[in-house]
Scaffold this motif. Structure first.
Motif, PDB file in Angstrom:
ATOM      1  N   VAL A  63     -58.750  -8.809  -8.053  1.00 16.92           N
ATOM      2  CA  VAL A  63     -58.010  -7.936  -7.378  1.00 16.92           C
ATOM      3  C   VAL A  63     -57.195  -7.232  -8.596  1.00 16.92           C
ATOM      4  N   GLU A  64     -57.132  -5.912  -8.757  1.00 18.38           N
ATOM      5  CA  GLU A  64     -56.449  -5.132  -9.706  1.00 18.38           C
ATOM      6  C   GLU A  64     -55.096  -4.573  -9.441  1.00 18.38           C
ATOM      7  N   TYR A  65     -54.311  -4.923 -10.488  1.00 20.41           N
ATOM      8  CA  TYR A  65     -52.768  -4.501 -10.073  1.00 20.41           C
ATOM      9  C   TYR A  65     -52.310  -3.514 -11.104  1.00 20.41           C
ATOM     10  N   ASP A  66     -51.390  -2.514 -10.809  1.00 20.14           N
ATOM     11  CA  ASP A  66     -50.921  -1.689 -11.642  1.00 20.14           C
ATOM     12  C   ASP A  66     -49.516  -2.117 -11.905  1.00 20.14           C
ATOM     13  N   PRO A  67     -49.305  -2.976 -12.618  1.00 20.84           N
ATOM     14  CA  PRO A  67     -47.562  -3.379 -12.495  1.00 20.84           C
ATOM     15  C   PRO A  67     -46.559  -2.523 -12.884  1.00 20.84           C
ATOM     16  N   LYS A  68     -45.585  -2.617 -12.379  1.00 18.54           N
ATOM     17  CA  LYS A  68     -44.313  -1.763 -12.413  1.00 18.54           C
ATOM     18  C   LYS A  68     -43.297  -2.557 -12.871  1.00 18.54           C
ATOM     19  N   PRO A  69     -42.240  -1.980 -13.365  1.00 21.78           N
ATOM     20  CA  PRO A  69     -40.640  -2.552 -13.766  1.00 21.78           C
ATOM     21  C   PRO A  69     -40.374  -3.310 -12.635  1.00 21.78           C
ATOM     22  N   GLY A  70     -39.739  -4.444 -12.804  1.00 21.91           N
ATOM     23  CA  GLY A  70     -39.033  -5.365 -11.777  1.00 21.91           C
ATOM     24  C   GLY A  70     -40.135  -6.127 -10.986  1.00 21.91           C
ATOM     25  N   GLU A  71     -41.390  -6.026 -11.443  1.00 24.70           N
ATOM     26  CA  GLU A  71     -42.371  -7.071 -10.715  1.00 24.70           C
ATOM     27  C   GLU A  71     -42.595  -8.452 -11.600  1.00 24.70           C
ATOM     28  N   LEU A  72     -42.736  -9.422 -10.843  1.00 22.02           N
ATOM     29  CA  LEU A  72     -42.966 -10.685 -11.636  1.00 22.02           C
ATOM     30  C   LEU A  72     -44.163 -11.221 -11.099  1.00 22.02           C
ATOM     31  N   TYR A  73     -45.205 -11.452 -12.010  1.00 26.94           N
ATOM     32  CA  TYR A  73     -46.690 -11.901 -11.775  1.00 26.94           C
ATOM     33  C   TYR A  73     -46.714 -13.440 -12.174  1.00 26.94           C
ATOM     34  N   TRP A  74     -47.505 -14.228 -11.250  1.00 25.41           N
ATOM     35  CA  TRP A  74     -47.865 -15.418 -11.509  1.00 25.41           C
ATOM     36  C   TRP A  74     -49.458 -15.410 -11.758  1.00 25.41           C
ATOM     37  N   MET A  75     -50.088 -15.528 -12.853  1.00 26.80           N
ATOM     38  CA  MET A  75     -51.405 -15.723 -13.175  1.00 26.80           C
ATOM     39  C   MET A  75     -51.915 -17.080 -13.450  1.00 26.80           C
ATOM     40  N   PRO A  76     -52.639 -17.624 -12.259  1.00 18.41           N
ATOM     41  CA  PRO A  76     -52.852 -19.152 -12.242  1.00 18.41           C
ATOM     42  C   PRO A  76     -53.666 -19.619 -13.332  1.00 18.41           C
ATOM     43  N   TYR A 108     -52.168 -24.291  -8.465  1.00 17.89           N
ATOM     44  CA  TYR A 108     -52.658 -23.231  -7.962  1.00 17.89           C
ATOM     45  C   TYR A 108     -53.579 -23.833  -6.687  1.00 17.89           C
ATOM     46  N   ARG A 109     -53.882 -25.175  -6.662  1.00 19.43           N
ATOM     47  CA  ARG A 109     -54.551 -25.662  -5.565  1.00 19.43           C
ATOM     48  C   ARG A 109     -53.784 -26.085  -4.470  1.00 19.43           C
ATOM     49  N   VAL A 110     -52.513 -26.312  -4.803  1.00 20.64           N
ATOM     50  CA  VAL A 110     -51.481 -26.520  -3.835  1.00 20.64           C
ATOM     51  C   VAL A 110     -50.400 -25.541  -3.189  1.00 20.64           C
ATOM     52  N   LEU A 111     -50.306 -24.515  -4.135  1.00 18.71           N
ATOM     53  CA  LEU A 111     -49.527 -23.496  -3.580  1.00 18.71           C
ATOM     54  C   LEU A 111     -49.993 -22.339  -3.290  1.00 18.71           C
ATOM     55  N   ASP A 112     -49.932 -21.984  -1.798  1.00 19.49           N
ATOM     56  CA  ASP A 112     -50.639 -20.748  -1.488  1.00 19.49           C
ATOM     57  C   ASP A 112     -49.557 -19.629  -1.479  1.00 19.49           C
ATOM     58  N   ALA A 113     -49.701 -18.804  -2.551  1.00 19.62           N
ATOM     59  CA  ALA A 113     -48.404 -17.856  -2.713  1.00 19.62           C
ATOM     60  C   ALA A 113     -49.364 -16.402  -3.191  1.00 19.62           C
ATOM     61  N   PRO A 114     -48.673 -15.271  -2.977  1.00 22.67           N
ATOM     62  CA  PRO A 114     -48.987 -14.250  -3.680  1.00 22.67           C
ATOM     63  C   PRO A 114     -48.830 -14.154  -5.307  1.00 22.67           C
ATOM     64  N   VAL A 115     -49.641 -13.607  -5.933  1.00 24.19           N
ATOM     65  CA  VAL A 115     -49.463 -13.496  -7.417  1.00 24.19           C
ATOM     66  C   VAL A 115     -48.513 -12.530  -7.809  1.00 24.19           C
ATOM     67  N   ARG A 116     -48.068 -11.624  -6.851  1.00 17.18           N
ATOM     68  CA  ARG A 116     -47.130 -10.574  -7.356  1.00 17.18           C
ATOM     69  C   ARG A 116     -45.922 -10.501  -6.636  1.00 17.18           C
ATOM     70  N   VAL A 117     -44.547 -10.557  -7.027  1.00 20.05           N
ATOM     71  CA  VAL A 117     -43.418 -10.418  -6.152  1.00 20.05           C
ATOM     72  C   VAL A 117     -42.454  -9.204  -6.863  1.00 20.05           C
ATOM     73  N   ARG A 118     -42.014  -8.726  -6.163  1.00 16.07           N
ATOM     74  CA  ARG A 118     -41.127  -7.603  -6.547  1.00 16.07           C
ATOM     75  C   ARG A 118     -39.546  -8.006  -6.505  1.00 16.07           C
ATOM     76  N   ILE A 119     -38.788  -7.894  -7.532  1.00 13.90           N
ATOM     77  CA  ILE A 119     -37.360  -8.596  -7.749  1.00 13.90           C
ATOM     78  C   ILE A 119     -36.512  -7.339  -7.553  1.00 13.90           C
ATOM     79  N   VAL A 120     -35.565  -7.533  -6.614  1.00 15.25           N
ATOM     80  CA  VAL A 120     -34.801  -6.348  -6.316  1.00 15.25           C
ATOM     81  C   VAL A 120     -34.019  -5.882  -7.591  1.00 15.25           C
ATOM     82  N   GLU A 121     -33.653  -4.574  -7.768  1.00 18.70           N
ATOM     83  CA  GLU A 121     -33.079  -4.228  -9.150  1.00 18.70           C
ATOM     84  C   GLU A 121     -31.742  -5.055  -9.226  1.00 18.70           C
ATOM     85  N   ALA A 122     -31.043  -5.445  -8.082  1.00 11.85           N
ATOM     86  CA  ALA A 122     -29.738  -6.260  -8.569  1.00 11.85           C
ATOM     87  C   ALA A 122     -29.931  -7.474  -9.064  1.00 11.85           C
TER      88      ALA A 122
END
Length: 280
Positions: A63-76, A108-122
């Motif tokens: 899956v291809e992503y176009d990262p933006k400021p404020g995004e946190l990525y987990w690359m397992p 990564y075999r135990v945690l089912d989570a998105p690889v991208r989360v958006r952190i609110v500006e605050a």
């Protein structure tokens, strides 16, 4: 599967995540050069990227992503990845490489989570500060520096999980987690009977000494402490929902009243009678 087993399984798995082993390998802030790129590789470690500025792309598990400021990525670890810049306005990012295992299983075999989360500006400044502290402690030689670095990494991972919609634990298809789940279900179904380490170790096909270490490594508790904890939780429910007296509840778990009462108070801070009074 009954409600009690399901609830216990969730508690078991959440406890396993809480007790995962993590080791910080590298951490820094980098404004990447235009040549920053790698394609179709499979890392042997986890990565976290907190994007602060610039453009580029990440490809994680196809899956291809176009990262933006404020995004946190987990690359397992163990997942095919690519990354590269786009133009001259390159990424500025906080990042870290780390190892993480839950029992014998990679995270990564135990945690089912998105690889991208958006952190609110605050909240971005607070997270950036955590990465800065992680980078600092990673380079220090004091006795407590490694502990402080791991603490910051756990804070960052907790933030990731809190913002990861739908994040949950899952049972690995093989390995120690599956074996421990088999033990868990047996414990839940036989809390009213004597349970021995040897019996539980045989269910997991482990030597008893190895089983004790593996169980504690996965759950944070010794087998006996875990079993007694589950019995006390069941006893609390009985006191809250039935008219059974202390002797009758103790008998449900094959315990002498004196031992049961002492264990109950050590676990809850209340005697059984004091606890019962809260529901009358």
């Amino acid at each position: 599967m009954g409600r009690g087993v399901t609830a216990s399984k969730a508690t078991f798995l959440h406890g396993a995540i809480a007790n995962m082993r993590v080791d910080v390998l590298h951490a820094a802030y980098t404004k990447v050069p235009p040549t920053w790129a790698e394609h179709d590789y499979v890392p042997e470690f986890n990565k976290l990227y907190f994007i602060m500025e610039g453009t580029g792309y990440l490809k994680i598990g196809g899956v291809e992503y176009d990262p933006k400021p404020g995004e946190l990525y987990w690359m397992p670890e163990g997942v095919r990845q690519s990354y590269a810049t786009k133009g001259e306005d390159t990424f500025g990012k906080h990042w870290c490489h780390f190892a993480a295992t839950v029992g014998d299983e990679p995270l990564y075999r135990v945690l089912d989570a998105p690889v991208r989360v958006r952190i609110v500006e605050a909240e971005r400044g607070k997270l950036a500060d955590a990465f800065e502290r992680l980078s600092f402690w990673r380079t220090q030689g004091e006795l407590g520096a490694a502990l402080r670095a791991r603490a910051e990494l756990l804070t960052i991972l907790a933030t990731f999980l809190e913002h990861g919609e739908g994040a949950k634990v899952r049972m690995a298809s093989s390995g120690s987690m599956e074996r421990m789940n088999r033990v868990l279900q047996h414990v839940e179904a036989h809390l009213h009977e004597p349970l021995t380490v040897e019996e539980l170790a045989a269910l997991a096909h482990y030597h008893p000494n190895y089983f004790i270490r593996q169980f504690k490594r996965t759950t944070g508790y010794s087998p006996i402490r875990y079993i007694n904890g589950r019995r006390i939780e069941r006893a609390k429910s009985l006191f809250a929902t039935t008219a059974l007296n202390v002797s009758e509840v103790a008998d449900r778990f094959g315990m002498e009243v004196s031992y049961f009462s002492r264990l109950f108070k050590e676990t809850t801070g209340f005697t059984p009678s004091q606890y019962r009074e809260m529901f009358t």
